[in-house]
Scaffold this motif. Sequence first.
Motif, short mmCIF file in Angstrom:
data_model
loop_
_atom_site.label_atom_id
_atom_site.label_comp_id
_atom_site.label_asym_id
_atom_site.label_seq_id
_atom_site.Cartn_x
_atom_site.Cartn_y
_atom_site.Cartn_z
N VAL A 167 0.91 -1.31 0.11
CA VAL A 167 0.01 -0.14 -0.14
C VAL A 167 0.88 1.19 0.13
O VAL A 167 1.77 1.46 0.84
CB VAL A 167 -0.85 -0.07 1.21
CG1 VAL A 167 -1.73 1.19 1.20
CG2 VAL A 167 -1.66 -1.33 1.42
N ASP A 168 0.59 2.25 -1.00
CA ASP A 168 1.66 3.22 -1.01
C ASP A 168 0.38 4.50 -1.26
O ASP A 168 -0.32 4.32 -2.28
CB ASP A 168 2.58 3.11 -2.23
CG ASP A 168 3.41 4.15 -2.23
OD1 ASP A 168 4.44 4.46 -1.34
OD2 ASP A 168 3.09 5.31 -2.77
N LEU A 174 6.84 0.07 6.25
CA LEU A 174 7.83 -0.29 5.55
C LEU A 174 8.78 0.94 5.48
O LEU A 174 10.15 0.63 5.31
CB LEU A 174 7.90 -1.13 4.13
CG LEU A 174 6.91 -2.23 4.15
CD1 LEU A 174 7.05 -3.07 2.98
CD2 LEU A 174 7.46 -3.15 5.54
N GLY A 175 8.38 1.97 5.27
CA GLY A 175 9.12 3.33 5.22
C GLY A 175 8.52 4.59 4.54
O GLY A 175 7.69 4.34 3.59
N GLY A 176 8.40 5.76 5.09
CA GLY A 176 7.62 6.82 4.72
C GLY A 176 6.39 6.62 4.68
O GLY A 176 5.48 6.26 5.50
N GLU A 177 5.62 6.59 3.44
CA GLU A 177 4.14 6.55 2.92
C GLU A 177 4.09 4.98 2.41
O GLU A 177 2.85 5.01 2.04
CB GLU A 177 3.61 7.40 2.13
CG GLU A 177 4.06 7.41 0.65
CD GLU A 177 5.44 8.21 0.32
OE1 GLU A 177 5.71 8.49 -0.69
OE2 GLU A 177 6.33 8.20 1.47
N ILE A 199 -9.33 -1.92 1.72
CA ILE A 199 -8.36 -1.01 2.26
C ILE A 199 -8.24 0.22 1.28
O ILE A 199 -8.34 1.34 2.00
CB ILE A 199 -7.05 -1.64 2.46
CG1 ILE A 199 -6.97 -2.85 3.43
CG2 ILE A 199 -5.82 -0.97 2.75
CD1 ILE A 199 -5.68 -4.02 3.28
N ARG A 200 -8.52 0.01 0.07
CA ARG A 200 -8.49 1.00 -0.76
C ARG A 200 -9.29 2.12 -0.41
O ARG A 200 -9.42 3.27 -0.41
CB ARG A 200 -8.46 0.90 -2.26
CG ARG A 200 -8.15 1.94 -3.25
CD ARG A 200 -8.59 1.57 -4.41
NE ARG A 200 -9.89 1.29 -4.57
CZ ARG A 200 -11.17 2.10 -4.67
NH1 ARG A 200 -10.58 3.59 -4.92
NH2 ARG A 200 -12.04 1.91 -4.88
N SER A 212 -2.37 3.54 -3.94
CA SER A 212 -2.39 2.61 -4.69
C SER A 212 -2.05 1.17 -4.13
O SER A 212 -1.21 1.04 -3.34
CB SER A 212 -1.32 2.83 -5.89
OG SER A 212 -1.81 3.87 -6.51
N LEU A 213 -2.40 -0.13 -4.53
CA LEU A 213 -2.24 -1.28 -3.89
C LEU A 213 -1.84 -2.17 -5.06
O LEU A 213 -2.34 -2.33 -5.88
CB LEU A 213 -3.60 -1.67 -3.02
CG LEU A 213 -3.91 -0.76 -2.11
CD1 LEU A 213 -4.96 0.16 -2.55
CD2 LEU A 213 -4.53 -1.33 -0.81
N GLY A 214 -0.75 -3.21 -4.46
CA GLY A 214 -0.57 -4.35 -5.25
C GLY A 214 -0.64 -5.34 -4.32
O GLY A 214 -0.30 -5.72 -3.30
N VAL A 215 -0.99 -6.81 -4.91
CA VAL A 215 -1.41 -7.81 -4.15
C VAL A 215 -0.68 -8.98 -4.97
O VAL A 215 -0.83 -9.16 -5.98
CB VAL A 215 -3.04 -8.07 -4.22
CG1 VAL A 215 -3.39 -9.45 -3.78
CG2 VAL A 215 -3.62 -7.00 -3.76
N SER A 216 -0.20 -9.79 -4.11
CA SER A 216 0.48 -11.18 -4.42
C SER A 216 0.07 -12.17 -3.47
O SER A 216 -0.42 -12.07 -2.49
CB SER A 216 1.96 -10.98 -4.68
OG SER A 216 2.48 -10.78 -3.17
N VAL A 217 0.05 -13.29 -4.11
CA VAL A 217 -0.60 -14.46 -3.32
C VAL A 217 0.48 -15.81 -3.45
O VAL A 217 0.78 -16.31 -4.64
CB VAL A 217 -2.17 -14.88 -3.70
CG1 VAL A 217 -2.44 -16.14 -2.92
CG2 VAL A 217 -3.29 -13.75 -3.48
#
Length: 328
Positions: free
Chosen positions: A188-189, A229-232, A253-254, A275-280
Motif C-alpha cells: 500500500v502506497d 516499511l518506510g515513509g508512506e 483497504i483502498r 495504490s495497492l499491489g496484491v500477490s498470493v
Amino acid sequence: MQVDGPTGDPQLAGQVFSDRISVLVCENSQVQLRILSEAVREAGYEVHTAPNADDALGLLNLMPIDIFLTGIEVGATSGLEACWSLKSNPETETVYTIVVTASGQEKRLEESLDAGADDFIRKPVNMTELRARLRAASRLVRMQKQFRRMAETDALTGAANRRAFMQYLDAQVDRARRQDEPVAAVMVDLDHFKRTNDTYGHAVGDQVLMATVRQIEACLRERDMLGRLGGEEFAVLLPGIDGGAAVDAAERIRRAVSAVDVRIANGDRIPVTASLGVSVLQREDMMATAEGLLQAADEALYAAKAGGRDRVVRAGADEERVPLQAIG
C-alpha cells in the motif's frame, strides 16, 4: 490437551498484545491438574492445560503462552526437559517457567533452575503462595511485552515496524508451506504524499499517516498484520487468504484509505488515496520465498501507480509490467 479460551497464532505478538496473562498448567495427575488449573483460573488468568510435557510443548508452539506451570514427572519428556526446550528456542525463551517440586526434592530443585526454570513452588501447593508467585511472574511478563511492543512498533503510527513485519512474513510463509494454505501480501502506497507534505507541512502529513493506519487496521482480522516499511509505504499480510479474497480485502483497504478525514485550519479535507499491489502464495508456487511474495506485490503496486493510481492490481493477473523509471 485442553484449552480454556481463544486459540491463536504464536507469531501474533507483533500485532496484538493482550493484557490478560495466559498460563499453561502441565500435570500428569488429573487430580493435581484440575486443582491447579481451577486455582489459576479463579485468580483471573487465562488457563490452558496439558497432561504431559509433549502435549504442552505442542501447545506452546501453537499459541502464545505467558507462564508455564509444570510438574517434573509429566510423561516421557520431563517438565525439566520441557523448560530446557523452551529456553533454548528463541520463539519461546520468554515464557516464564514455574516448576512444581515435591517435598524433599532439593536435588530436583537445583536441576530445575539449571534447566532454565524461572521459579519453583513446592508440593503440597499453597494456593496463597501460588497466587503470589503468579502475580510476580505477571509483572515481569507485562514488562517484557511492553519492551517487545516498543521494539516492534513504528513510533509514529503504531503499525508494526519493518523488522517485525519481515519476521512475521517469514514465519507465515513457512507456516503456509507446512499447512498447505495460501498467504497473501498487499503493498500500500499513498498517492502523491510528497505533495501533501510540501503543501500542508510534515505535521499534517504525519496526521494523514496516523489516520491511514487507523483506517487500514479497521479492515483487518486478528491474524493479519500491517507494517510500515518506510515513509508512506505500508504492507499488509493476510494469512489463509487466496487470490480473490485478497483482492477483495485490498479493495476494502483502498476504500478505507480514501475515507481518511484529515482537515486543515479552514476546514478543507485533504484528499487521500492509495495504490495497492496484491500477490498470493498458493499451492502451485509454494517454493517461492517470502521476499519473492513481497516483491511480486511491490511490482503490482508499481503497475497500479502507472495505471492511474487509486486502484488495486494483482500480480500475475491484471498486472502490466512497467519500467520503474516510468512511474512518478
